[in-house]
Write a protein that holds these residues in place. Structure first.
Motif: not given
Ligand SMILES: NC(=O)C1=CN([C@@H]2O[C@H](COP(=O)(O)OP(=O)(O)OC[C@H]3O[C@@H](n4cnc5c(N)ncnc54)[C@H](O)[C@@H]3O)[C@@H](O)[C@H]2O)C=CC1
Ligand SMILES: CC(=O)C(=O)O
Ligand SMILES: [Mg+2]
Length: 371
Positions: A22-23, A30-34, A54-56
């Motif tokens: 999902x991340x 283009x979304x930011x996932x933390x 691609x998540x933080x």
């Protein structure tokens, strides 16, 4: 959109609201996932799996919440999580508000926009974000109940399948929806004598046709409930009136008619439970005994099988998560008449009628908010 995935903090809750799969979908748009450090561990996902998507990874829980616009969770926020919510947040999770006045008040006071998984509908009249977890909980109900029937757990010592020359145990399931059918299937598979009670004739017809008489179907009345308490070794509570508090169908007085050591498994406990003597329990201490009857009332049953549950849940939630992230909550809800009833609380107002009715509050039509 800035999206945060906290680690669940409810007792023995190991699910996570977003998988690395999902991340990847979100970051690819283009979304930011933390993701909070270790949030996926209980479900078998490592921090590195999220980073590859691609998540933080965020070790600081304050920063995680403060920097987020959309918060994805599994269970209803616990008090310390409610305290972190602000009017800038959109929260997407199970809420079950009709059973919890203090949580409802806390969410109203937070000013946040709170969208519940369990009140989103589908074109077939189902609850597509509740159904996968109802399937899990229904399947688990009979294994939990069978264990509770053992003497060491305070049970009557009945083995559900019986043995040659000894009749099987009797299981009655009240409410033949997703939980109920799955519980009945498991009980049937174990060789128990199984009956389902429901108020919906249409639903009883489906079950009768599907199981060809191997599961008995009975229209739910006071007489049928009296018969169930006198005869069953295990009763599974699986009734739902969507979004509303569950009716108490078995009273404390009725326990006196049950066989000592019989078991009540109240899966519907997250909406308040269908037995008068039910109170929520945890996986750490799942059962207690009232008047000789063992009660199992764990409100987050699927958390115990977090790998299967996380995959099942996130398959269902992901399209809605993508819509929230891509469009923002207002347009996502305005565009989808089945997503709209998910809105339970917004800017201090209750927007789901059954929740407002449960507490004598005023309810605001969600359609008037999103247009
Ligand atoms: N404890 C846990 O971990 C979990 C609890 N649940 C809960 O289980 C409950 C059942 O969920 P689903 O099976 O998905 O709902 P559902 O909507 O599929 O089924 C509910 C059934 O109850 C029937 N019903 C309503 N009033 C009745 C009455 N007075 N007597 C007999 N039947 C009646 C309906 O006709 C329907 O067939 C919900 O409260 C849900 O939140 C679901 C998943 C996990
Ligand atoms: C439905 C629900 O409450 C759960 O899966 O925990
Ligand atoms: Mg709860």
């Amino acid at each position: 959109m800035k999206i945060a995935v906290p680690k669940e903090i409810k007792n023995h809750e190991y699910r996570v609201a977003l998988t690395p799969t999902g991340a990847r979908e979100l970051t690819g748009r283009g979304h930011t996932v933390s993701v909070q450090t270790g949030a996926g561990e209980g479900a078998g996902f490592q921090d590195g799996d999220y980073q590859l998507a691609g998540a933080t990874i965020e070790p600081n829980v304050d920063a995680l919440w403060q920097n987020a616009e959309l918060i994805l969770k599994v269970k209803e926020p616990q008090p310390e999580e409610v305290a972190r919510l602000t009017p800038e947040h959109t929260l997407f999770t199970y809420l079950h508000l009709a059973a919890e006045k203090s949580l409802t008040q806390g969410l109203m006071e937070s000013g946040a926009t709170c969208i519940a998984y369990e009140t989103i509908t589908d074109a077939k009249g189902g609850l597509p974000l509740l159904a996968p977890m109802s399937t899990v909980a229904g399947r688990m109900a009979v294994q939990a109940g069978a264990h509770s029937l053992e003497k060491a757990q305070g049970g009557s010592g009945v083995l559900l399948p019986g043995v040659p020359g000894v009749a099987p145990g009797s299981v009655t399931v009240i409410g033949g929806g997703v939980v109920g059918e799955n519980a009945a299937r498991m009980a049937l598979g174990l060789g128990a004598d199984v009956t389902i009670l429901d108020k919906s004739i249409a639903r009883l017809e489906v079950l009768d046709d599907r199981y060809q008489g191997r599961i008995k179907t009975v229209y739910s009345t006071a007489d049928a409930l009296d018969h169930a308490v006198r005869t069953a070794d295990m009763i599974v509570g699986a009734v739902l009136i969507p979004g509303a508090a569950t009716p108490k169908l078995i009273t404390r007085a009725m326990l006196a008619d049950m066989k000592q050591g019989s078991v009540l498994v109240d899966v519907a406990i997250d909406q308040g439970g269908c037995f008068e003597t039910s109170k929520p329990t945890t996986h750490a201490e799942p059962t207690y005994i009232v008047d000789g009857i063992v009660h199992y009332c764990v409100a987050n049953m699927p958390g115990a099988v977090a790998r299967t549950s996380t995959l099942g849940l996130t398959n269902a939630t992901l399209p809605f998560v993508l819509a929230l992230a891509d469009k923002g909550w207002q347009k996502a809800l305005a565009d989808d008449a089945h997503f709209l009833p998910g809105l339970n609380v917004h800017s201090g107002k209750v927007t789901y009628r059954a929740v407002a009715e449960a507490f004598g509050l005023e309810s605001v039509d969600p359609a008037s908010i999103v247009k």
